[in-house]
Design an enzyme around this catalytic site. Structure first.
Site, short mmCIF file in Angstrom:
data_model
loop_
_atom_site.label_atom_id
_atom_site.label_comp_id
_atom_site.label_asym_id
_atom_site.label_seq_id
_atom_site.Cartn_x
_atom_site.Cartn_y
_atom_site.Cartn_z
N ASP A 197 36.28 -29.47 90.66
CA ASP A 197 36.08 -30.06 88.77
C ASP A 197 37.92 -30.82 88.10
OD1 ASP A 197 35.06 -27.56 88.57
OD2 ASP A 197 36.60 -26.20 86.95
N ARG A 236 39.97 -19.40 79.80
CA ARG A 236 40.65 -20.29 80.94
C ARG A 236 39.20 -22.26 81.18
NH1 ARG A 236 37.11 -17.08 84.15
NH2 ARG A 236 35.56 -17.35 85.34
#
Length: 490
Positions: free
Chosen positions: A48, A158
């Site tokens: 990511d 998260r």
């Protein structure tokens, strides 16, 4: 390993210079499937995008636990640091997060301190909590000893994004409660103590999980005096949806739109974030996403490592007949890579055939093609053609359906890779624009003004560089422009 040694021997023989294969790659970056104008790490894993900020006249890009890169133009990148997060006790892993510049020393780490916020994954318990680290140079971050700063004792909590909200003089955090399909919103005065404000969700698509939330403002119809807030959420480990609304410093409230709205309708786009402008000089909002899907992200055949990021995309909100929509435009600086332009107009003929005007020898090119849609027809392109394989992009004017077929694209056996995707793409003024970026292992298609975008990995063989146009009927008008693109590694 044998392949690398063979290259090294070949180079030694040709140049009579004792350099290793690794040094060759550091110079040329021509490994199989290495993107030539997308950002990829020199070696290792990239996941990511994290900590995308613009500061001190540079773009800074992080992938936590793995490194940092900088760019002046979002075309050329320099990898500057590895393992930027330091000082933990070894019992944790760093998950996705973001970076902010604490200009006013609200945290006590110093004026203009770099603050990284991320998810702390505890290896033994698998608990997910939020933590911070601090830095004075943006290259090496020190772990905050009082971490975590938010802990709900959850295994599904998260991917925080933090930013400064000027109207309330507070830091804001948006973070996903993954299996509840919620985005939790917190505020803080010092980046250490956080107060819960509200939850957004569930809404739109809510099948499996929500991850990697981002919240930002965009101009509406190119009017800087009319702005809306956009919430982007990655969903189901495979794609992203976005929501349009208003944020008052505490709550994100949806507009009366029909949801879900998808950021990308292709097969491989995830975990995007926008660059936060800490110089307050940018006139645009730019995003980058991960060209991958968790079904096979770890199985791809690249030799340097695994993973790369999308081309940068400038975001806007624009009014269409169906309502307000987010549009994405390729970064303008990518035009500096263009060479050998080919431009012509013609009418399509029935059948499938090559275009003699443009025959690239590598999958490193850009197409910008406008088709007339006033006549009933099915037409499109076959890309990455060779050895009996291809990627098909077809458009049916009778139902406004665009379909991408990757079921016979790669000779590499990747489980779950053989897929199709379809979406409705409405013509504009009787025309359909396909703006396509092809790189060594990916295709990104921007239709019309960028309202509908399709991104996908490809991994074709080395001889799969052909382009074909096909048409079910005669007579559709095509305005064709194409360029070979220079490698950013040269």
């Amino acid at each position: 390993m044998k392949w690398k040694n063979l290259i090294a021997i070949l180079v030694f023989t040709l140049l009579a210079t004792p350099i290793t294969a690794q040094e060759v790659f550091k110079t040329n970056r021509q490994e199989p499937y290495r993107p030539q104008y997308h950002y990829s790490p020199i070696e290792g894993w990239i996941g990511d995008p994290c900590g995308l900020i613009y500061y001190q006249n540079q773009y800074h890009l992080y992938t936590f636990g793995h490194g940092k890169a900088v760019s002046n133009d979002l075309v050329h990148y320099q990898q500057t640091a590895n393992d930027v997060l330091k000082g933990d006790d070894g019992t944790i892993r760093y998950f996705t997060g973001s970076v902010a510049i604490d200009k006013n020393n609200t945290s006590g780490f110093g004026k203009n301190a770099w603050i990284a916020a991320y998810t702390i994954f505890t290896k033994a318990s698998e608990n997910q909590a939020q933590g911070i680290s601090f830095s004075n140079d943006g290259n090496s971050f020190q772990y905050y000893k009082q971490n975590p700063v938010i802990d709900l004792q959850s295994k599904e909590f998260r991917d925080p994004t933090i930013f400064w909200y000027e109207p309330t003089s507070r830091w804001i955090m948006v973070v996903a409660k993954a299996k509840e399909k919620k985005v939790k919103i917190y505020e803080s005065t010092d980046l250490k103590e956080w107060v819960w404000l509200s939850d957004f969700g569930p809404a739109g698509t809510q099948d499996k999980v929500w991850e990697c939330p981002d919240l930002f403002q965009l101009n509406v119809d190119n009017n800087p005096n009319n702005k809306k807030w956009v919430m982007v959420v990655s969903i189901d480990w495979a794609r992203e949806q976005y929501f349009i609304g208003d944020f008052d410093g505490k709550n994100f409230k949806l507009d009366n739109e029909k949801y879900p709205l998808y950021v990308d309708k292709g097969l491989d786009y995830y975990a995007s974030r926008v660059f936060r402008d800490y110089d307050n000089t940018l006139k645009k909002t730019t995003t980058i996403g991960w060209i991958a899907t968790w079904d096979y992200a770890l199985l791809v055949p690249s030799s340097w490592g695994k993973g790369f990021w999308s081309i940068p995309r400038d975001l806007e909100l624009k009014t269409f007949s169906e309502g307000l929509r987010m549009i994405q435009k390729p970064e303008e600086n990518l035009k500096t890579l263009r060479e050998s332009p080919v431009i012509f107009n013609q009418k399509l003929k029935k059948g499938t055939y090559k275009l003699p005007q443009f025959i690239p020898t590598e999958n490193i090119y850009e197409l910008d093609v406008v088709f007339s849609t006033t006549k009933p027809n099915v037409f499109g392109f076959n890309l990455c053609v060779g050895d009996g394989r291809k990627v098909s992009i077809s458009y049916n004017t009778q139902n406004d359906s665009l379909t991408i077929d990757r079921t016979n694209c790669s000779n590499v056996p990747i489980e779950k890779f053989a897929r199709k995707t379809s979406a409705k793409v409405t013509p504009e003024n009787g025309k359909l624009r396909m703006h396509i970026y092809v790189d060594k292992s990916s295709i990104e298609l921007f239709t019309n003004q960028g309202k509908d975008v399709f991104s996908l990995m490809t991994f074709p063989g080395e001889t799969q560089t052909g382009i074909e146009v096909f048409s079910k009927e005669n007579g559709t008008k095509m305005n064709f422009s194409a360029w070979k693109l220079k490698s950013v590694w040269n």
